[in-house]
Design an enzyme around this catalytic site. Structure first.
Site, PDB file in Angstrom:
ATOM      1  NE  ARG A 128      24.319   8.452   9.746  1.00  0.00           N
ATOM      2  CZ  ARG A 128      25.386   9.172   9.400  1.00  0.00           C
ATOM      3  NH1 ARG A 128      25.486   9.675   8.200  1.00  0.00           N
ATOM      4  NH2 ARG A 128      26.362   9.385  10.266  1.00  0.00           N
TER       5      ARG A 128
ATOM      6  CG  HIS B 100      26.954   6.575   5.496  1.00  0.00           C
ATOM      7  ND1 HIS B 100      25.819   7.073   4.897  1.00  0.00           N
ATOM      8  CD2 HIS B 100      27.619   5.887   4.529  1.00  0.00           C
ATOM      9  CE1 HIS B 100      25.814   6.702   3.617  1.00  0.00           C
ATOM     10  NE2 HIS B 100      26.886   5.982   3.379  1.00  0.00           N
TER      11      HIS B 100
ATOM     12  CE1 TYR C 162      29.130  12.030  10.500  1.00  0.00           C
ATOM     13  CE2 TYR C 162      31.121  10.809   9.910  1.00  0.00           C
ATOM     14  CZ  TYR C 162      29.743  10.863  10.054  1.00  0.00           C
ATOM     15  OH  TYR C 162      28.985   9.764   9.774  1.00  0.00           O
TER      16      TYR C 162
HETATM   17  C1  LIG Z   1      26.831   9.073  -7.223  1.00  0.00           C
HETATM   18  C2  LIG Z   1      27.324   8.702  -5.867  1.00  0.00           C
HETATM   19  N1  LIG Z   1      28.290   9.431  -5.297  1.00  0.00           N
HETATM   20  C3  LIG Z   1      28.777   9.105  -4.091  1.00  0.00           C
HETATM   21  C4  LIG Z   1      28.299   8.027  -3.421  1.00  0.00           C
HETATM   22  C5  LIG Z   1      28.866   7.651  -2.059  1.00  0.00           C
HETATM   23  N2  LIG Z   1      27.854   7.833  -1.038  1.00  0.00           N
HETATM   24  C6  LIG Z   1      27.114   6.805  -0.584  1.00  0.00           C
HETATM   25  S1  LIG Z   1      25.948   7.282   0.470  1.00  0.00           S
HETATM   26  C7  LIG Z   1      26.416   8.900   0.405  1.00  0.00           C
HETATM   27  C8  LIG Z   1      25.689   9.922   1.193  1.00  0.00           C
HETATM   28  C9  LIG Z   1      24.228   9.903   0.910  1.00  0.00           C
HETATM   29  O1  LIG Z   1      23.560  10.793   1.722  1.00  0.00           O
HETATM   30  P1  LIG Z   1      21.982  10.958   1.702  1.00  0.00           P
HETATM   31  O2  LIG Z   1      21.530  11.147   0.295  1.00  0.00           O
HETATM   32  O3  LIG Z   1      21.629  12.003   2.674  1.00  0.00           O
HETATM   33  O4  LIG Z   1      21.433   9.541   2.160  1.00  0.00           O
HETATM   34  P2  LIG Z   1      21.658   8.801   3.567  1.00  0.00           P
HETATM   35  O5  LIG Z   1      22.881   7.964   3.408  1.00  0.00           O
HETATM   36  O6  LIG Z   1      21.775   9.815   4.626  1.00  0.00           O
HETATM   37  O7  LIG Z   1      20.469   7.922   3.743  1.00  0.00           O
HETATM   38  C10 LIG Z   1      27.504   9.032  -0.456  1.00  0.00           C
HETATM   39  C11 LIG Z   1      28.215  10.295  -0.732  1.00  0.00           C
HETATM   40  C12 LIG Z   1      27.291   7.270  -4.055  1.00  0.00           C
HETATM   41  N3  LIG Z   1      26.757   6.185  -3.474  1.00  0.00           N
HETATM   42  N4  LIG Z   1      26.818   7.621  -5.268  1.00  0.00           N
END
Ligand SMILES: Cc1ncc(C[n+]2csc(CCOP(=O)(O)OP(=O)(O)O)c2C)c(N)n1
Ligand SMILES: [Mg+2]
Lengths: 335, 355
Positions: free
Chosen positions: B250, B254, B263
């Site tokens: 990425r 985010h 971080y």
């Molecule tokens: C059930 C849930 N918990 C927390 C969140 C908050 N949240 C949004 S994105 C994220 C991280 C996701 O990481 P990843 O699965 O690696 O996907 P990326 O964003 O890197 O594409 C979090 C914790 C959420 N959307 N859904």
């Protein structure tokens, strides 16, 4: 390194976020068995920075970035509590608590009763909740009724920085599980906080935040400020509203509401959550039972609709703002 | 298999032979992969800009993940289905979605209201991991119907920690569902790196559930295409699910709300810049004489055109009507919603009168 908290010489003006941070810091410093758990709460300090700097000061063992799994967070917090720790967990947003709902409802809420008091679960679940921040889906919900309906859970929501500090301290001190709902749209509003031990108010009881004689307006969390604004506007039109901040949603301090309604004869309850089966319904029913002959108008509720929380460009229509609260007040006064 | 995984195109643009996964693409096909990645990148940059200008509430950038998305979606047949998370903008474009449909969601006009059946591109899902179960169930439905279509479920590295994702793996394995689990391991889940989510390389998880898992160089569009195609063929032949871990990065925050300087090190980001997915395909195209400056200039111009169209579309986007609140809560009439809608109309009418 262990963190320290200095006791301030007097009251300070801080944001609600800073007050929560101070409460967590104090709890970590005072009791080595207090732990924080959650997604992104370490280095990042949480997406709202409530835990800013705490991992740096108390270490990764006490401020734990968890895997992305809410059921896992709450389930392991229960286990940690069983082994003598006092976990304070952060759920990143209201809409993401539901993977943990099973653990909260079937395990966390019931274990004390099931063990006939032998097991205590001092777990705090902090949840930033409510709308008005222009967010995408699942980031603006008010799920308090879904927790208040469950016996065994305490549910509370502060409206001011001072309450944020003291209520979170009470929640962590409590031997019962507490769902602690933080009004995220008020996170960066400032207020006076007196952190000196002598200022400790004790367990949260309802508070009259504005006195009035014509109607009682009950709210909690993010809606308290809205209701105070409504009372100010109503005063210009010659109506004196009494505004009560419930602070605690389970239990509810019905005595305080009752006392007020006996004087004003009119009651409006406001919350962001849907009105249908909401906290307002419970308050309306109890108060009608308790002081039916003192009521001069039906108890009215103002809140969200029986619809999913809408896309942000519609949230001003959905949320009970100043106008919707005043409309309910007018209707109650006209009755 | 660890390291970068299956690779057919090295960062310097040279081809790498692979014993199991090879691919033979015409110069035209190579150019079109490049073009899709370049357009996705330009579209994504416009999303960031529009958010900065206050036109969008939020934008999750896909920068760095173009090859993983374009390569995998290119492997789908028209009748296959994609179940996205929320960052799959290049997958959306690859399925023929109107880019403005994505922007309506991030502008807060709707929650992403496209018809999943139209492009076999399902709704964006913000609750991490949920869609992996839906994809599995959809694949089961296809199999029950005797269809030869298959499903690709998109999710992130962080999502693999979520219980729903493990349950999806297991359901898919138990029923032999024709689903490909396409995990974009972009190394970060907001501020948490892989080590907070897993202690084994993610593709190895599949083994414990009883199906194959493959790591692929997620910045190599050829490898992503080849391996996804292979996994989809397995699904079609009734051989069940496959997990693909696209090892990528990425490059941006985010989302536009995030500040990654809190971080992660800039040096880490820099080290991935050298593995840029577009750059390596450009090198290949030039080295093999498949594209010249004119092609790249035309692609850039097409990107600018797309960005302008999107910009204009967002700025002239109609606000949602207030009845949208009530209109689609239930499929059949619901007395409470009807009552609340009527009361709301009375309230608004009085308000308008008063001024
Ligand atoms: C059930 C849930 N918990 C927390 C969140 C908050 N949240 C949004 S994105 C994220 C991280 C996701 O990481 P990843 O699965 O690696 O996907 P990326 O964003 O890197 O594409 C979090 C914790 C959420 N959307 N859904
Ligand atoms: Mg990730």
């Amino acid at each position: 390194m262990t963190g320290t908290t200095s006791t301030p010489a007097g009251p300070e003006r801080t944001t609600l976020v800073a007050a929560l941070n101070a409460a967590l810091r104090a709890a970590l410093a005072e009791d080595p068995r207090t732990l924080l758990m959650g997604e992104d709460i370490g280095r990042l300090g949480g997406v709202f920075r409530v835990t800013d700097g705490l991992q740096k000061d108390f270490g990764e063992g006490r401020v734990m970035d968890t895997p992305l799994a809410e059921s896992g967070i709450v389930g392991t917090a229960i286990g940690l509590a069983l082994s003598g720790y006092r976990p304070v967990v952060e759920i990143q947003f209201d809409g993401f608590v539901f993977p943990a709902y099973d653990q909260i409802v079937t395990q966390l809420a019931k274990m004390h009763a099931r063990s006939r008091g032998k097991v205590r679960l001092p777990v705090v679940i902090r949840i930033p909740y409510g709308g008005g921040i222009g967010a995408v889906e699942h980031h603006s919900e008010s799920p308090e009724a879904l927790f208040a309906h469950v016996a065994g859970l305490r549910v509370m929501s502060p409206a001011t920085p001072s309450d944020a500090y003291w209520m979170l301290r009470e929640a962590i001190r409590s031997d019962d599980p507490v769902v602690f709902l933080e009004p995220k749209r008020r996170y960066y509003e400032k207020g006076e906080v007196d952190r000196r031990p002598a200022a400790r108010p004790g367990p949260p009881r309802a508070r009259v935040v504005r006195e009035g004689t014509d109607l009682t307006l009950v709210a909690y969390g993010p809606m308290v400020a809205t209701c105070l604004n409504a009372a100010a506007v109503a005063a210009e039109e010659g109506h004196e509203l009494e505004v009560i901040d419930l602070r605690s949603i389970s239990p509810i301090d019905f005595d305080a509401v009752d006392r007020s309604v006996r004087r004003t004869g009119r009651l409006v309850v406001a919350h962001e959550a849907p009105v249908f089966f909401g906290a307002g319904a419970e308050i309306a029913a109890r108060i009608t039972e308790r002081c039916f002959y003192h009521l001069e108008a039906p108890v009215l509720r103002v809140g969200g609709f029986h619809t999913p929380y809408p896309p942000s460009r519609l949230e001003d229509e959905y949320l009970p703002g100043l106008d919707r609260v005043l409309d309910a007040v007018d209707r109650a006064l006209a009755a | 298999m660890t390291g970068d995984g299956v690779r057919l195109l090295a960062p310097d643009g040279t081809r790498v032979p692979h014993p199991e996964h090879s691919i033979d693409l015409s110069p035209e096909e190579l150019r079109s992969l490049y073009r899709d990645m370049a357009l996705a990148r330009r579209f994504d940059a416009e999303g960031v800009t529009l958010q900065r200008q206050g036109e969008l509430g939020l934008w999750p950038s896909l920068l760095g993940q173009e090859a993983a998305q374009v390569g995998s979606v290119r492997a789908l047949r028209d009748d296959d289905h994609a179940f996205p998370s929320y960052r799959e903008h290049a997958v959306a474009l690859g399925r023929g979605m109107d880019p403005l449909a994505l922007l309506r969601l991030f502008r807060g006009v709707d929650h992403g209201d496209w018809d999943p059946a139209e492009h076999r591109f399902h709704l964006y899902t913000l609750v991490i991991g949920s869609q992996t179960l839906h994809a599995t169930g959809y694949a089961l439905g296809l199999a029950k119907d005797g269809s030869e279509s298959a499903v690709v479920a998109y999710f992130g590295d962080g999502a693999t920690a979520q219980g729903d994702v493990s349950e999806a793996f297991n359901f898919a394995a138990v029923y032999g569902a024709p689903v490909v689990f396409f995990c974009q391991n972009n190394q970060w889940a907001i501020s948490e790196s892989n080590e907070r989510q897993t202690r084994v390389p993610l593709h190895q998880r599949a083994r414990g559930f009883g199906f194959p898992g493959v790591r692929v160089d997620g910045n190599d569009v050829l490898a992503c295409l080849a391996v996804t195609r292979w996994a989809l063929e397995r699904a079609r032949r009734g051989e069940g699910p496959t997990l693909i871990e696209a090892f990528t990065y990425r490059m941006g925050a985010h989302t536009t709300s995030d500040d990654p300087s809190r971080y992660r090190d800039a040096a880490e980001v820099e080290s991935w810049r050298a593995k840029d997915p577009l750059l390596r395909l450009e090198r290949l195209l030039r080295a093999e004489g498949a594209s010249d400056d004119a092609f790249f200039a035309a692609t850039e111009a097409a990107g600018e055109e797309l960005a302008a169209r999107v910009r204009e579309g967002v700025r002239s986007m109609a606000a949602p009507g207030v009845h949208e609140l009530f209109d689609h809560v239930y499929a059949e009439p619901h007395a409470l919603v009807d009552e609340e809608r009527a009361a709301f109309d009375v309230y608004r009418a009085a308000f308008v009168q008063e001024g």
